[in-house]
Design a protein around this motif. Sequence first.
Motif, mmCIF file in Angstrom:
data_model
loop_
_atom_site.group_PDB
_atom_site.id
_atom_site.type_symbol
_atom_site.label_atom_id
_atom_site.label_comp_id
_atom_site.label_asym_id
_atom_site.label_seq_id
_atom_site.Cartn_x
_atom_site.Cartn_y
_atom_site.Cartn_z
ATOM 1 N N ALA A 86 0.843 -1.201 0.000
ATOM 2 C CA ALA A 86 0.000 0.000 0.000
ATOM 3 C C ALA A 86 0.880 1.255 0.000
ATOM 4 C CB ALA A 86 -0.996 -0.039 1.153
ATOM 5 N N SER A 87 0.506 2.272 0.748
ATOM 6 C CA SER A 87 1.274 3.521 0.752
ATOM 7 C C SER A 87 2.716 3.302 1.177
ATOM 8 C CB SER A 87 0.650 4.537 1.716
ATOM 9 O OG SER A 87 -0.581 4.967 1.235
ATOM 10 N N ALA A 88 2.948 2.256 1.940
ATOM 11 C CA ALA A 88 4.293 1.990 2.461
ATOM 12 C C ALA A 88 5.110 1.099 1.532
ATOM 13 C CB ALA A 88 4.200 1.367 3.853
ATOM 14 N N SER A 89 4.668 0.883 0.306
ATOM 15 C CA SER A 89 5.408 0.006 -0.629
ATOM 16 C C SER A 89 6.860 0.467 -0.773
ATOM 17 C CB SER A 89 4.729 0.012 -2.010
ATOM 18 O OG SER A 89 3.412 -0.469 -1.924
ATOM 19 N N GLY A 90 7.065 1.756 -0.985
ATOM 20 C CA GLY A 90 8.414 2.280 -1.195
ATOM 21 C C GLY A 90 9.272 2.149 0.054
ATOM 22 N N SER A 91 8.682 2.440 1.218
ATOM 23 C CA SER A 91 9.422 2.322 2.486
ATOM 24 C C SER A 91 9.828 0.876 2.727
ATOM 25 C CB SER A 91 8.546 2.774 3.656
ATOM 26 O OG SER A 91 7.924 3.990 3.356
ATOM 27 N N SER A 236 15.754 0.881 11.101
ATOM 28 C CA SER A 236 14.693 0.475 10.187
ATOM 29 C C SER A 236 13.733 -0.402 10.970
ATOM 30 C CB SER A 236 15.276 -0.319 9.016
ATOM 31 O OG SER A 236 14.223 -0.884 8.244
ATOM 32 N N VAL A 237 12.468 -0.001 11.012
ATOM 33 C CA VAL A 237 11.464 -0.793 11.744
ATOM 34 C C VAL A 237 10.188 -0.873 10.907
ATOM 35 C CG1 VAL A 237 10.029 -0.984 13.817
ATOM 36 C CG2 VAL A 237 12.360 -0.103 14.008
ATOM 37 N N GLY A 238 9.637 -2.047 10.809
ATOM 38 C CA GLY A 238 8.326 -2.244 10.196
ATOM 39 C C GLY A 238 7.402 -2.927 11.192
ATOM 40 N N ARG A 239 6.174 -2.471 11.261
ATOM 41 C CA ARG A 239 5.186 -3.071 12.187
ATOM 42 C C ARG A 239 3.840 -3.167 11.468
ATOM 43 N NH1 ARG A 239 6.142 -5.630 16.571
ATOM 44 N NH2 ARG A 239 4.240 -4.880 17.561
ATOM 45 N N GLY A 357 21.734 22.919 9.331
ATOM 46 C CA GLY A 357 22.350 22.061 10.338
ATOM 47 C C GLY A 357 21.697 20.705 10.523
ATOM 48 N N ALA A 358 20.915 20.253 9.533
ATOM 49 C CA ALA A 358 20.219 18.969 9.697
ATOM 50 C C ALA A 358 21.218 17.817 9.742
ATOM 51 C CB ALA A 358 19.225 18.774 8.551
ATOM 52 N N ARG A 359 21.150 17.024 10.796
ATOM 53 C CA ARG A 359 22.059 15.885 10.938
ATOM 54 C C ARG A 359 21.323 14.554 11.073
ATOM 55 N NH1 ARG A 359 27.120 17.043 11.493
ATOM 56 N NH2 ARG A 359 27.550 14.958 12.299
ATOM 57 N N THR A 360 20.036 14.632 11.490
ATOM 58 C CA THR A 360 19.272 13.420 11.750
ATOM 59 C C THR A 360 17.880 13.572 11.164
ATOM 60 O OG1 THR A 360 20.466 13.146 13.821
ATOM 61 C CG2 THR A 360 18.427 11.912 13.612
ATOM 62 N N GLY A 361 17.461 12.598 10.353
ATOM 63 C CA GLY A 361 16.122 12.656 9.762
ATOM 64 C C GLY A 361 15.368 11.358 9.983
ATOM 65 N N LEU A 362 14.062 11.475 10.073
ATOM 66 C CA LEU A 362 13.203 10.303 10.289
ATOM 67 C C LEU A 362 12.143 10.266 9.186
ATOM 68 C CD1 LEU A 362 11.718 9.103 13.676
ATOM 69 C CD2 LEU A 362 10.200 9.414 11.712
ATOM 70 N N ALA A 363 11.982 9.085 8.580
ATOM 71 C CA ALA A 363 10.960 8.897 7.547
ATOM 72 C C ALA A 363 9.887 7.951 8.078
ATOM 73 C CB ALA A 363 11.579 8.317 6.285
ATOM 74 N N HIS A 364 8.634 8.339 7.904
ATOM 75 C CA HIS A 364 7.511 7.577 8.455
ATOM 76 C C HIS A 364 6.469 7.354 7.376
ATOM 77 C CE1 HIS A 364 3.261 8.110 9.760
ATOM 78 N NE2 HIS A 364 3.557 7.196 10.659
ATOM 79 N N ALA A 370 -2.785 -0.239 8.130
ATOM 80 C CA ALA A 370 -2.458 -1.584 8.603
ATOM 81 C C ALA A 370 -0.981 -1.812 8.869
ATOM 82 C CB ALA A 370 -2.953 -2.602 7.588
ATOM 83 N N VAL A 371 -0.116 -1.095 8.141
ATOM 84 C CA VAL A 371 1.324 -1.270 8.335
ATOM 85 C C VAL A 371 1.969 0.083 8.577
ATOM 86 C CG1 VAL A 371 1.477 -3.365 6.932
ATOM 87 C CG2 VAL A 371 1.878 -1.137 5.860
ATOM 88 N N CYS A 372 3.118 0.054 9.252
ATOM 89 C CA CYS A 372 3.842 1.295 9.516
ATOM 90 C C CYS A 372 5.337 1.011 9.395
ATOM 91 C CB CYS A 372 3.513 1.809 10.912
ATOM 92 S SG CYS A 372 4.273 3.406 11.297
ATOM 93 N N TYR A 373 6.052 1.923 8.748
ATOM 94 C CA TYR A 373 7.497 1.803 8.575
ATOM 95 C C TYR A 373 8.159 3.091 9.026
ATOM 96 C CZ TYR A 373 7.157 -2.660 6.352
ATOM 97 O OH TYR A 373 6.927 -3.999 6.163
ATOM 98 N N VAL A 374 9.232 2.962 9.793
ATOM 99 C CA VAL A 374 10.005 4.136 10.201
ATOM 100 C C VAL A 374 11.485 3.855 9.944
ATOM 101 C CG1 VAL A 374 10.729 5.583 12.143
ATOM 102 C CG2 VAL A 374 8.313 4.961 11.901
ATOM 103 N N HIS A 375 12.129 4.811 9.300
ATOM 104 C CA HIS A 375 13.575 4.748 9.089
ATOM 105 C C HIS A 375 14.219 5.997 9.673
ATOM 106 C CE1 HIS A 375 12.379 1.763 6.033
ATOM 107 N NE2 HIS A 375 13.527 1.211 6.376
ATOM 108 N N ILE A 376 15.419 5.834 10.201
ATOM 109 C CA ILE A 376 16.188 6.985 10.677
ATOM 110 C C ILE A 376 17.502 7.023 9.898
ATOM 111 C CG2 ILE A 376 17.372 8.040 12.670
ATOM 112 C CD1 ILE A 376 15.121 6.853 14.427
#
Lengths: 379, 139
Positions: A86-91, A236-239, A357-364, A370-376
């Motif tokens: 679904a929307s998280a296919s790319g993640s 990298s986390v998928g739930r 000064g961006a050093r840390t990014g989070l993608a959600h 139904a599914v959730c993916y988070v990358h740092i």
Amino acid sequence: MTRSLNELRPVYVVGIGWHRYQNPSETPYVELGLTAIRSALADARIEWPAVESSYVATALLGMASGRPMLRHLGATGAPLMHVENASASGSTAFRHACIEVASGISDVALAVGVDKRNPVRRSDTGIGHLAEDAVVPFTHFALLTNEYAVRHNASAEDIARVAVKNHHNGAKNPNAQRQQERTLDEVLGGKRVSGSLTALQCTPIGEGAAAVIVASEDGIRRLGIDAGRAIRTTASVGRSERVYPPGAGFDAALTKETADLALAQAKLAPKDIDIIELHDAFTVEELHYIESIGLCPEGHGVRMLKEGALDIGGQCAINPSGGLIAMGHPIGPTGIGQIGEIVMQLRGEAGPRQHGGARTGLAHMVGVGAVCYVHILQK
Amino acid sequence: MQPNKLLKPGLYSEGSSDRDGATVRLKGGRCRCGYVFFPMQTYGCERCGSHGDALTPCELPANGTLLAEATVHLHADKNRPAPFTIVKVALDDGPVIRTLLADDSAPVVPGQRVTGRLAPVGQGESGETVLDLRFSIAP
């Protein structure tokens, strides 16, 4: 014993590329995808045969659409896998490309997302429903908007400000589908869709492509890739959705548990994040998710928004790309485009929308709730 | 007089009639673990995974508390002309359902008590009245 991504060998994003997200057109998906891949290869300054494995994210193109696209890069015989989530296919494609490299199976892998806006088809589960045919995604989020507004005493104007910010960011992004600034009046005065949601508070229907190339340190050295522009994936986390306590919204609860695990994996706190690209298909989602990720207590999102804390240059830039509302949401590419935006920001190459000064990014990303993916990613 | 016909008899049944019309019972299920769900199914419990005899049908009164409402202004399906209002209701027995607000209902706000009833939504092939579930403010 199991291990998380950052306990395996380090994996870096070394190349990013897009085909601009745009309104549905006659352009074949093959051209969209090839444009993004060639642009990512050029960004990494490597040639296609260096890519040892490909993950093709697409939700709406049908079976095995990757090979008719990739063959035009020169058929190397490297493994190819299609990812639909679904929307998280790319993640999801990005996560598995990272896992393949981090595990040592490959040194260089591609995650590419490409989609055209074809009709969404979902299979019958055999279980009846009262009126789910009448609850399309924008109505699901119109219901959440109503709940949020009542629970936190937020006005329609408060929530619509998310769209004003994200259209402002998208106006500076050449890869965005919508590149026009919008005033609060324009956002609120647009076509009413469902509940208090107006058209400019909803992601547009569109098409496009995004690609990222990931590599190990061995791969970076062997191919002479510029290590100074490589950005490491540190979590990298998928739930997927569980049964939550009565009264808990699954959208926010699922994001919270996924983001908590990702932050723990990277040994970071929410305050350490400089930029977040998140699933703002509808305005209220941005407020829900920044609260779930832990940027502020529940119900305090509007205050941060109004203070400018979520702007580029603010405390934590949310959706500097323009997010799904302005950059667009062609489905398969979206999660990969988020990674590309974060990499651009952490390299300091985001031009007029650079968050200093961006050093840390989070993608959600969430996929149909139904599914959730988070990358740092970290510099 | 033609008998009434239910639009979705697999999901609800007609209860006793009172002053406001026919009450309705939702066809839910209960797992041995205590989890109550709607609609009834025998594939397996979402909470604990038990299946077969562990899942038994359980009638749920259509009474609950409104969690959210949204009036839909645009809808692609011509069979369901907009505007119509969707309500999200936490049933007293636990499940959260989403369905339609009755056309003649007063506006509703989250926190209000709501009740589902069977409302006429059209006529069947042999002239019978077709009834479907609609929610409105509890009397």
